[in-house]
Design a protein around this motif. Structure first.
Motif, PDB file in Angstrom:
ATOM      1  N   THR A  99      19.683 -13.295 -43.462  1.00  0.00           N
ATOM      2  CA  THR A  99      19.592 -14.001 -44.747  1.00  0.00           C
ATOM      3  C   THR A  99      20.823 -14.804 -45.100  1.00  0.00           C
ATOM      4  O   THR A  99      20.762 -15.731 -45.913  1.00  0.00           O
ATOM      5  N   ASP A 100      21.989 -14.448 -44.494  1.00  0.00           N
ATOM      6  CA  ASP A 100      23.219 -15.175 -44.830  1.00  0.00           C
ATOM      7  C   ASP A 100      23.723 -16.059 -43.692  1.00  0.00           C
ATOM      8  O   ASP A 100      24.788 -16.670 -43.795  1.00  0.00           O
ATOM      9  N   GLY A 101      22.967 -16.129 -42.591  1.00  0.00           N
ATOM     10  CA  GLY A 101      23.293 -17.057 -41.513  1.00  0.00           C
ATOM     11  C   GLY A 101      24.540 -16.735 -40.734  1.00  0.00           C
ATOM     12  O   GLY A 101      25.134 -17.628 -40.125  1.00  0.00           O
ATOM     13  N   ASP A 102      24.947 -15.434 -40.688  1.00  0.00           N
ATOM     14  CA  ASP A 102      26.159 -15.078 -39.957  1.00  0.00           C
ATOM     15  C   ASP A 102      25.890 -14.597 -38.535  1.00  0.00           C
ATOM     16  O   ASP A 102      26.803 -14.170 -37.838  1.00  0.00           O
ATOM     17  N   GLY A 103      24.620 -14.668 -38.103  1.00  0.00           N
ATOM     18  CA  GLY A 103      24.286 -14.247 -36.751  1.00  0.00           C
ATOM     19  C   GLY A 103      23.926 -12.784 -36.628  1.00  0.00           C
ATOM     20  O   GLY A 103      23.610 -12.323 -35.525  1.00  0.00           O
ATOM     21  N   LYS A 104      23.949 -12.046 -37.731  1.00  0.00           N
ATOM     22  CA  LYS A 104      23.577 -10.637 -37.719  1.00  0.00           C
ATOM     23  C   LYS A 104      22.399 -10.437 -38.671  1.00  0.00           C
ATOM     24  O   LYS A 104      22.421 -10.928 -39.805  1.00  0.00           O
ATOM     25  N   PHE A 105      21.402  -9.715 -38.189  1.00  0.00           N
ATOM     26  CA  PHE A 105      20.214  -9.502 -39.007  1.00  0.00           C
ATOM     27  C   PHE A 105      20.508  -8.452 -40.067  1.00  0.00           C
ATOM     28  O   PHE A 105      21.109  -7.406 -39.786  1.00  0.00           O
ATOM     29  N   ASP A 106      20.080  -8.744 -41.297  1.00  0.00           N
ATOM     30  CA  ASP A 106      20.406  -7.847 -42.398  1.00  0.00           C
ATOM     31  C   ASP A 106      19.197  -7.454 -43.233  1.00  0.00           C
ATOM     32  O   ASP A 106      19.319  -6.664 -44.169  1.00  0.00           O
ATOM     33  N   LYS A 107      18.031  -7.987 -42.911  1.00  0.00           N
ATOM     34  CA  LYS A 107      16.820  -7.641 -43.637  1.00  0.00           C
ATOM     35  C   LYS A 107      15.738  -7.240 -42.645  1.00  0.00           C
ATOM     36  O   LYS A 107      15.506  -7.934 -41.657  1.00  0.00           O
ATOM     37  N   SER A 108      15.063  -6.120 -42.923  1.00  0.00           N
ATOM     38  CA  SER A 108      14.073  -5.581 -41.998  1.00  0.00           C
ATOM     39  C   SER A 108      12.808  -5.208 -42.741  1.00  0.00           C
ATOM     40  O   SER A 108      12.861  -4.550 -43.785  1.00  0.00           O
ATOM     41  N   THR A 109      11.653  -5.635 -42.188  1.00  0.00           N
ATOM     42  CA  THR A 109      10.364  -5.366 -42.811  1.00  0.00           C
ATOM     43  C   THR A 109       9.368  -4.950 -41.731  1.00  0.00           C
ATOM     44  O   THR A 109       9.348  -5.544 -40.647  1.00  0.00           O
ATOM     45  N   ILE A 110       8.544  -3.936 -42.018  1.00  0.00           N
ATOM     46  CA  ILE A 110       7.468  -3.574 -41.099  1.00  0.00           C
ATOM     47  C   ILE A 110       6.351  -4.596 -41.256  1.00  0.00           C
ATOM     48  O   ILE A 110       5.670  -4.640 -42.285  1.00  0.00           O
ATOM     49  N   PHE A 111       6.172  -5.433 -40.246  1.00  0.00           N
ATOM     50  CA  PHE A 111       5.185  -6.508 -40.296  1.00  0.00           C
ATOM     51  C   PHE A 111       3.779  -5.992 -39.976  1.00  0.00           C
ATOM     52  O   PHE A 111       2.798  -6.409 -40.585  1.00  0.00           O
ATOM     53  N   ALA A 112       3.672  -5.085 -38.991  1.00  0.00           N
ATOM     54  CA  ALA A 112       2.381  -4.519 -38.592  1.00  0.00           C
ATOM     55  C   ALA A 112       2.636  -3.180 -37.920  1.00  0.00           C
ATOM     56  O   ALA A 112       3.689  -2.964 -37.312  1.00  0.00           O
ATOM     57  N   GLU A 113       1.664  -2.286 -38.004  1.00  0.00           N
ATOM     58  CA  GLU A 113       1.829  -0.966 -37.383  1.00  0.00           C
ATOM     59  C   GLU A 113       0.489  -0.438 -36.911  1.00  0.00           C
ATOM     60  O   GLU A 113      -0.486  -1.172 -36.849  1.00  0.00           O
ATOM     61  N   ASP A 114       0.456   0.868 -36.539  1.00  0.00           N
ATOM     62  CA  ASP A 114      -0.748   1.508 -36.023  1.00  0.00           C
ATOM     63  C   ASP A 114      -1.191   0.862 -34.716  1.00  0.00           C
ATOM     64  O   ASP A 114      -2.346   0.492 -34.535  1.00  0.00           O
ATOM     65  N   LEU A 115      -0.240   0.739 -33.770  1.00  0.00           N
ATOM     66  CA  LEU A 115      -0.502   0.117 -32.484  1.00  0.00           C
ATOM     67  C   LEU A 115      -0.223   1.116 -31.364  1.00  0.00           C
ATOM     68  O   LEU A 115       0.834   1.742 -31.342  1.00  0.00           O
ATOM     69  N   PRO A 116      -1.139   1.255 -30.404  1.00  0.00           N
ATOM     70  CA  PRO A 116      -0.888   2.135 -29.260  1.00  0.00           C
ATOM     71  C   PRO A 116      -0.178   1.391 -28.129  1.00  0.00           C
ATOM     72  O   PRO A 116      -0.681   0.395 -27.620  1.00  0.00           O
ATOM     73  N   TRP A 117       0.995   1.837 -27.768  1.00  0.00           N
ATOM     74  CA  TRP A 117       1.763   1.262 -26.657  1.00  0.00           C
ATOM     75  C   TRP A 117       1.824  -0.268 -26.707  1.00  0.00           C
ATOM     76  O   TRP A 117       1.418  -0.956 -25.769  1.00  0.00           O
ATOM     77  N   PRO A 118       2.342  -0.858 -27.767  1.00  0.00           N
ATOM     78  CA  PRO A 118       2.478  -2.314 -27.802  1.00  0.00           C
ATOM     79  C   PRO A 118       3.560  -2.768 -26.827  1.00  0.00           C
ATOM     80  O   PRO A 118       4.565  -2.090 -26.631  1.00  0.00           O
ATOM     81  N   THR A 119       3.356  -3.938 -26.217  1.00  0.00           N
ATOM     82  CA  THR A 119       4.289  -4.388 -25.175  1.00  0.00           C
ATOM     83  C   THR A 119       4.630  -5.866 -25.231  1.00  0.00           C
ATOM     84  O   THR A 119       5.523  -6.306 -24.492  1.00  0.00           O
ATOM     85  N   ALA A 120       3.943  -6.663 -26.037  1.00  0.00           N
ATOM     86  CA  ALA A 120       4.160  -8.113 -25.965  1.00  0.00           C
ATOM     87  C   ALA A 120       3.846  -8.761 -27.306  1.00  0.00           C
ATOM     88  O   ALA A 120       3.057  -8.235 -28.092  1.00  0.00           O
ATOM     89  N   LEU A 121       4.466  -9.919 -27.520  1.00  0.00           N
ATOM     90  CA  LEU A 121       4.186 -10.674 -28.743  1.00  0.00           C
ATOM     91  C   LEU A 121       4.625 -12.115 -28.576  1.00  0.00           C
ATOM     92  O   LEU A 121       5.500 -12.416 -27.766  1.00  0.00           O
ATOM     93  N   ILE A 122       4.012 -12.993 -29.353  1.00  0.00           N
ATOM     94  CA  ILE A 122       4.413 -14.397 -29.385  1.00  0.00           C
ATOM     95  C   ILE A 122       3.899 -15.023 -30.677  1.00  0.00           C
ATOM     96  O   ILE A 122       2.798 -14.703 -31.144  1.00  0.00           O
ATOM     97  N   TRP A 123       4.720 -15.893 -31.278  1.00  0.00           N
ATOM     98  CA  TRP A 123       4.337 -16.578 -32.509  1.00  0.00           C
ATOM     99  C   TRP A 123       3.492 -17.792 -32.152  1.00  0.00           C
ATOM    100  O   TRP A 123       3.852 -18.589 -31.277  1.00  0.00           O
ATOM    101  N   SER A 124       2.360 -17.962 -32.829  1.00  0.00           N
ATOM    102  CA  SER A 124       1.451 -19.061 -32.510  1.00  0.00           C
ATOM    103  C   SER A 124       0.561 -19.355 -33.703  1.00  0.00           C
ATOM    104  O   SER A 124       0.009 -18.437 -34.324  1.00  0.00           O
TER     105      SER A 124
END
Length: 788
Positions: A99-124
């Motif tokens: 959020t402050d652009g210093d190269g370190k992540f400072d905010k965390s949110t659970i975007f999705a859950e209830d997944l069995p053995w997830p292994t891959a993702l891509i934004w599209s």
């Protein structure tokens, strides 16, 4: 007359054993975790570079894959259910923001859950595609709270061919490429895939292949590759994969380049390219885990099953190669551009390879100043690098699952496993980034608001992530107003990479013209010429300018460009094609260049007659009379009895000269050693250091464990006749290549195949020991292991 049988199984310990030894907790001391505040002190990185901690628990746990959206937000797969808790569906997707652009992540949110053995993702397309066997799901946040409120299954069927899912053979590595498709590695579990969005699409069998799909139409197709965890493309769209003990492979041709009419039996497309071998030496700085030392000792002694690698050493070689990534960023400096980075998750290190042209393929070599060290290594046994990512800031991101134990649970002896906590660390995880000494944090890109003209300009950006993201967004927008600016960029780009992405962008808008291809094919840069010829595949008809460019390419000085030209000529109509192929063939010295040329020639019957040797040595090779049968009857004695009867061989002094005679009579039809024999199965040079106990046990019991890629298939053909039995050497659109003893390969045209199935056994039959005494076996072992 002695049987010429096949020593085909990869050598694994397999035999009757005494009861498994026991250990006490004191033999397996636990290794404590290092807290994030001290983590950087455990690392040794290549001089001149800097390692930074970008995120750690509790912001993120168990990360195994990441991707960025167009606004530099980071999405992370958290595989908390590794390795035996799939049924609990603990897997989830985390959204991290700086959020402050210093190269370190400072905010965390659970975007999705209830997944069995997830292994891959891509934004599209404004949402997230997530791989979680058996599905690829689509998630979208429609109200801007950082949590997905749309969830639907797009594809299903991954792993459907596996009787039992292997947690280390799940599909992975969803990756966007120049062809505007999302590519993925299938892993070893295979699958027959259905698209739920388009039930009219036929199911797709992914056995022995990777996959890709069009994110707009969701049309999926097979792709060559066949790695385990990790795939990557370089700036010119060339594909590289890796597997546990094969850390870098060059994929030499695309599945869709091979036309059904081709009569030529092509070799396997995946080529090992490291000069130091697939399971090369690695230089860990962490101590060997006590359990690993004990297990290795038990394996060497034949007390438990499992591979004996590295001559019985517990470590020092690739056993967990993972996450191969070609670096395409700006933060490390030009010296690292195009280098391959591979993790060895079991040895707590990151390995680097320089890629150099070697005719048509590449060769992968250590950097001169990293001959006896690694790019990045940690003294902390918990450091578990899984994969990497090119990023918006140009850095190389290192994804650290951070676990006490990552070993596959099936490979752990029960008396060791009961003292290990395979869940230890599922509340921890780190993400690092590697940058150069002069790196300064740039402003984080936010391209969701970028105009079409801004996106076109970004196609020529020095950072690969910027080019990829701009290319994807232009494809998703389908703004016809972008066509002429992109066409102008093709002719005025500051860099070859700009020209390459302009070609891809025009193709994605269905606006790539022959004149555009002709301009790129005349570029002074070999990569641009190669990519132009690749995009010219299948163009029908072609105009005079493109035809002239193809004719000129016959004399291109770069073998890889001529190789691509051969594949392109096979798929386009051009006057005098036979003469062009004849000229290419006359000047082809590289074996792979010849393969491409012969594949094209095989579609020209009159021309093919001029090259009979090409086809007699490939597509038309048949077993001759008197050659070895594919199986002999099993010995009447059980394998256990045979092992017991011949066990004295291990105590006898062997005569290597006499053993050589036995090798030539019984083994050389399928194996090569000391320059003699035929490499149907693995070259014995790579396994002879495993020790005579291992080799002894696997000669006598070849079916206990069969390495991936060496299953035996039975192929029935239309019109009857005896089924063919052998290794599936290649599976292409034009047909199947079956390899049998003596290196005989039989090519079966796809339209002649009636049925094929794995018989679940090694090609090496039981009963190799027939008529051999314990002394004979001792002699054979002496020769194979190199004893004087």
């Amino acid at each position: 007359m002695p049987l010429r049988l096949c020593l085909l199984a990869v050598f694994f310990v397999a035999a009757l054993r005494a009861a498994e030894p026991d250990v006490s907790p004191s033999d397996l001391p636990r290794v404590p975790a290092t807290e994030p505040s001290r983590a950087l002190s455990t690392f040794k990185i290549r001089p001149g570079l800097r390692l930074e901690l970008a995120a750690a628990e509790p912001l993120v746990v168990d990360p195994i894959a990441i991707c960025f959206d167009e606004d530099s937000r980071l999405f992370v797969v958290e595989m908390r259910d590794y390795s035996e808790r799939r049924d609990e569906r603990l897997g989830r997707i985390r959204l991290l923001e700086d959020t402050d652009g210093d190269g370190k992540f400072d905010k965390s949110t659970i975007f999705a859950e209830d997944l069995p053995w997830p292994t891959a993702l891509i934004w599209s397309n404004g949402g997230l595609l997530v791989g979680s066997t058996p599905d690829i799901l689509y998630f979208k946040d429609t109200d801007g709270d950082g949590k997905a409120d749309v969830r639907k299954v797009v594809f299903t069927g991954f792993g459907s061919q596996a009787a039992r899912l292997n947690v280390q053979q799940l599909f992975n590595s969803l990756t966007w490429t120049l062809d505007h498709r999302i590519h993925g590695a299938t892993g070893g579990n295979g699958g027959v895939i259905r698209c739920l969005e388009h039930p009219e699409y036929p199911p797709l069998d992914l056995r022995n292949s990777d996959f890709s799909f069009n994110p707009r139409t969701l049309e999926m197709r097979r792709e060559n590759g066949g790695g385990q965890y990790g795939l990557s493309f370089d700036n010119a769209g060339r594909k590289f994969v890796c597997s546990n003990s094969a850390h870098i492979r060059d994929v030499m041709y695309d599945y869709n380049w091979v036309l059904p009419e081709m009569q030529y039996a092509l070799p396997s497309p995946s080529l090992d390219i490291p000069v130091d071998g697939p399971a090369a030496e690695v230089y860990r700085i962490s101590p060997d885990e006590p359990w690993r030392v004990i297990r290795t000792r038990w394996r060497v002694a034949g007390l438990v099953s499992g591979p004996i690698e590295g001559g019985g050493r517990a470590s020092g070689y690739f056993t967990g190669a993972s996450g191969i990534t070609i670096y395409r960023g700006t933060a490390l400096g030009p010296e690292f551009l195009g280098d391959a980075f591979i993790a060895d998750i079991g040895s707590n290190l990151v390995h680097r390879k320089k890629l150099h042209s070697n005719g048509v393929p590449f060769k992968a070599e250590r950097a001169a100043d990293e001959e006896k060290s690694e790019f990045l290594a940690s003294t902390d046994n918990w450091f578990r690098p899984v994969t990497f990512a090119n990023s918006p800031d140009g850095a190389l991101y290192v994804i650290d699952m951070y676990r006490e134990v990552v070993e596959h649970p099936w490979s752990l002896p029960a008396n060791i496993k009961k003292y290990l906590d395979l869940n230890s660390g599922n509340d921890r995880g780190r993400i690092y980034r590697v940058v150069g000494p002069d790196f300064k944090q740039p402003a984080l890109p936010k391209f969701s608001r970028a105009s079409t003209s801004e996106l076109v300009a970004l196609l020529d950006h020095p950072n690969g992530w910027h080019r990829d993201t701009a290319s994807r967004l232009l494809y998703e927008k389908q703004d016809r107003g972008a066509i002429e600016p992109i066409r102008k960029l093709l002719r005025s780009a500051k860099s070859p990479n700009g020209q390459i992405h302009a070609l891809g962008a025009l193709s994605g808008l269905n606006a790539l013209q022959d004149d555009d291809l002709a301009v790129a094919a005349a570029s002074t840069d070999a990569d641009v010429r190669e990519v132009a010829l690749r995009f010219a595949l299948g163009h029908k008809p072609i105009n005079a300018k493109l035809e002239g460019a193809l004719r000129a390419a016959v004399k291109d000085p770069i073998p890889r460009v001529r190789y691509q030209l051969a594949w392109t000529l096979a798929s386009v109509p051009i006057e005098g094609k036979a003469g062009l192929l004849r000229e290419l063939a006359a000047n082809a010295n590289d074996p792979w260049e010849r393969h491409g040329i012969m594949a094209a020639i095989s579609m020209e019957p009159a021309l093919a007659a001029e090259f009979p040797m090409a086809f007699s040595s490939n597509a038309k090779r048949r077993p001759s009379k008197g050659s070895a049968p594919a199986f002999v009857p099993n010995a009447t004695a059980s394998r256990a009895e045979v092992v017991k009867q011949l066990a004295p061989a291990l105590q006898l002094t062997g005569n290597a000269a006499k053993g050589k005679t036995i090798f030539l009579e019984r083994c050389s039809s399928c194996h090569r050693l000391f320059g003699q024999g035929t490499p149907v199965g693995p070259d014995l040079e790579s396994v002879r250091s495993s020790g005579k106990e291992t080799i002894f046990n696997n000669i006598l019991d070849p079916n206990r464990e069969i390495s991936k890629g060496f299953d035996t298939y039975e192929i029935s053909t239309k019109g009857g006749g005896e089924p063919l039995v052998g290794i599936l050497a290649n599976d292409s659109p034009n047909g199947l290549t079956i390899r049998q003893a003596n290196g005989i390969e039989t090519f079966i045209q796809r339209n002649r195949v009636e049925k094929m199935h794995s018989i679940g056994k090694s090609l090496m039959p039981e009963g190799l020991e027939a008529a051999l005494t314990p002394q004979d076996l001792a002699n054979l072992l002496a020769f194979i292991t190199g004893q004087p």
